[in-house]
Motif scaffolding. Structure first.
Motif, PDB file in Angstrom:
ATOM      1  N   SER A   2      16.880 -50.059  24.922  1.00 17.99           N
ATOM      2  CA  SER A   2      17.336 -49.520  26.201  1.00 17.99           C
ATOM      3  C   SER A   2      17.551 -50.187  27.589  1.00 17.99           C
ATOM      4  O   SER A   2      16.886 -51.538  27.115  1.00 17.99           O
ATOM      5  CB  SER A   2      16.255 -48.247  26.549  1.00 17.99           C
ATOM      6  N   SER A   3      18.025 -49.789  28.288  1.00 22.10           N
ATOM      7  CA  SER A   3      18.285 -50.591  29.459  1.00 22.10           C
ATOM      8  C   SER A   3      16.669 -51.271  30.100  1.00 22.10           C
ATOM      9  O   SER A   3      16.423 -52.114  30.719  1.00 22.10           O
ATOM     10  CB  SER A   3      19.009 -49.969  30.746  1.00 22.10           C
ATOM     11  N   GLY A   4      15.789 -50.117  30.063  1.00 28.64           N
ATOM     12  CA  GLY A   4      14.453 -50.375  30.428  1.00 28.64           C
ATOM     13  C   GLY A   4      13.929 -51.452  29.548  1.00 28.64           C
ATOM     14  O   GLY A   4      13.061 -52.297  30.371  1.00 28.64           O
ATOM     15  N   ALA A   5      13.914 -51.403  28.387  1.00 29.22           N
ATOM     16  CA  ALA A   5      13.433 -52.776  27.520  1.00 29.22           C
ATOM     17  C   ALA A   5      14.214 -53.730  27.835  1.00 29.22           C
ATOM     18  O   ALA A   5      13.595 -54.929  27.916  1.00 29.22           O
ATOM     19  CB  ALA A   5      13.555 -52.211  26.125  1.00 29.22           C
ATOM     20  N   LEU A   7      15.467 -54.848  30.864  1.00 25.98           N
ATOM     21  CA  LEU A   7      14.858 -54.996  31.927  1.00 25.98           C
ATOM     22  C   LEU A   7      13.517 -55.973  31.961  1.00 25.98           C
ATOM     23  O   LEU A   7      13.054 -56.674  32.367  1.00 25.98           O
ATOM     24  CB  LEU A   7      14.785 -54.218  33.169  1.00 25.98           C
ATOM     25  N   ARG A   8      12.561 -55.283  31.083  1.00 22.56           N
ATOM     26  CA  ARG A   8      11.360 -55.952  30.855  1.00 22.56           C
ATOM     27  C   ARG A   8      11.444 -57.254  30.051  1.00 22.56           C
ATOM     28  O   ARG A   8      10.659 -58.106  30.685  1.00 22.56           O
ATOM     29  CB  ARG A   8      10.506 -54.990  29.974  1.00 22.56           C
ATOM     30  N   LYS A  11      12.714 -59.831  32.565  1.00 28.20           N
ATOM     31  CA  LYS A  11      11.495 -60.134  33.818  1.00 28.20           C
ATOM     32  C   LYS A  11      10.327 -60.907  33.158  1.00 28.20           C
ATOM     33  O   LYS A  11      10.047 -61.963  33.798  1.00 28.20           O
ATOM     34  CB  LYS A  11      10.842 -59.061  34.221  1.00 28.20           C
ATOM     35  N   ALA A  59      22.915 -51.567  26.482  1.00 25.01           N
ATOM     36  CA  ALA A  59      21.926 -51.435  27.557  1.00 25.01           C
ATOM     37  C   ALA A  59      22.130 -52.163  28.732  1.00 25.01           C
ATOM     38  O   ALA A  59      21.401 -52.322  29.741  1.00 25.01           O
ATOM     39  CB  ALA A  59      20.747 -52.365  26.939  1.00 25.01           C
ATOM     40  N   ASP A  61      23.452 -52.053  31.919  1.00 18.96           N
ATOM     41  CA  ASP A  61      23.700 -51.110  32.878  1.00 18.96           C
ATOM     42  C   ASP A  61      23.735 -51.934  34.412  1.00 18.96           C
ATOM     43  O   ASP A  61      23.680 -53.246  34.211  1.00 18.96           O
ATOM     44  CB  ASP A  61      22.675 -49.952  33.177  1.00 18.96           C
ATOM     45  N   ALA A  63      21.573 -52.567  36.533  1.00 18.31           N
ATOM     46  CA  ALA A  63      20.078 -53.183  36.904  1.00 18.31           C
ATOM     47  C   ALA A  63      19.967 -54.230  35.921  1.00 18.31           C
ATOM     48  O   ALA A  63      19.456 -55.197  36.318  1.00 18.31           O
ATOM     49  CB  ALA A  63      18.926 -52.180  36.990  1.00 18.31           C
ATOM     50  N   VAL A  64      20.535 -54.049  34.767  1.00 17.34           N
ATOM     51  CA  VAL A  64      20.234 -55.345  33.705  1.00 17.34           C
ATOM     52  C   VAL A  64      21.035 -56.296  33.934  1.00 17.34           C
ATOM     53  O   VAL A  64      20.918 -57.513  34.131  1.00 17.34           O
ATOM     54  CB  VAL A  64      20.470 -54.552  32.258  1.00 17.34           C
ATOM     55  N   GLN A  67      19.772 -58.364  37.083  1.00 16.38           N
ATOM     56  CA  GLN A  67      18.802 -59.052  36.716  1.00 16.38           C
ATOM     57  C   GLN A  67      19.102 -60.309  35.764  1.00 16.38           C
ATOM     58  O   GLN A  67      18.593 -61.465  35.756  1.00 16.38           O
ATOM     59  CB  GLN A  67      17.673 -58.180  35.842  1.00 16.38           C
TER      60      GLN A  67
END
Length: 105
Positions: A2-5, A7-8, A11, A59, A61, A63-64, A67
């Motif tokens: 996912s895009s959240g994963a 991003l994590r 980071k 994934a 997007d 934000a990704v 980053q």
């Protein structure tokens, strides 16, 4: 992934690069630490590039992508410093302070 994963993961890679950057101050104070700092910095760069390359397009997007751009700039700045360190065997005071980490999203 996912895009959240993604991003994590990005980071986490940036945190590794930041740790390598902080060790560069150690090399400035202790020339015997230079080989260790080079190894740690290189390993951090390798890991960051693996993470960036492992993100699937599904994934990616806004934000990704933002980053990932910030991480790439940070990695490039670290690579420049490592190159200087390898060439000269030392780091001058101005070469540490200009990597400020403001590229974080």
């Amino acid at each position: 992934m996912s895009s959240g994963a993604a991003l994590r993961n990005l980071k986490q890679a940036q945190a590794g690069l930041k740790k390598a950057r902080q060790l560069m101050a150690q090399a400035r104070q202790d020339p015997e630490a230079v080989p260790k700092v080079i190894d740690i910095g290189w390993d951090s760069l390798v890991q960051a590039h693996r993470i960036m390359a492992g993100i699937p397009v599904s994934a990616a997007d806004e934000a990704v992508l933002t980053q990932q751009l910030a991480l790439q700039r940070y990695a490039t700045a670290l690579l420049v410093r490592l190159r200087r360190l390898i060439r000269r065997g030392e780091i001058g005071p101005d070469e540490i302070d200009d990597i400020d980490g403001d590229d974080e999203v």
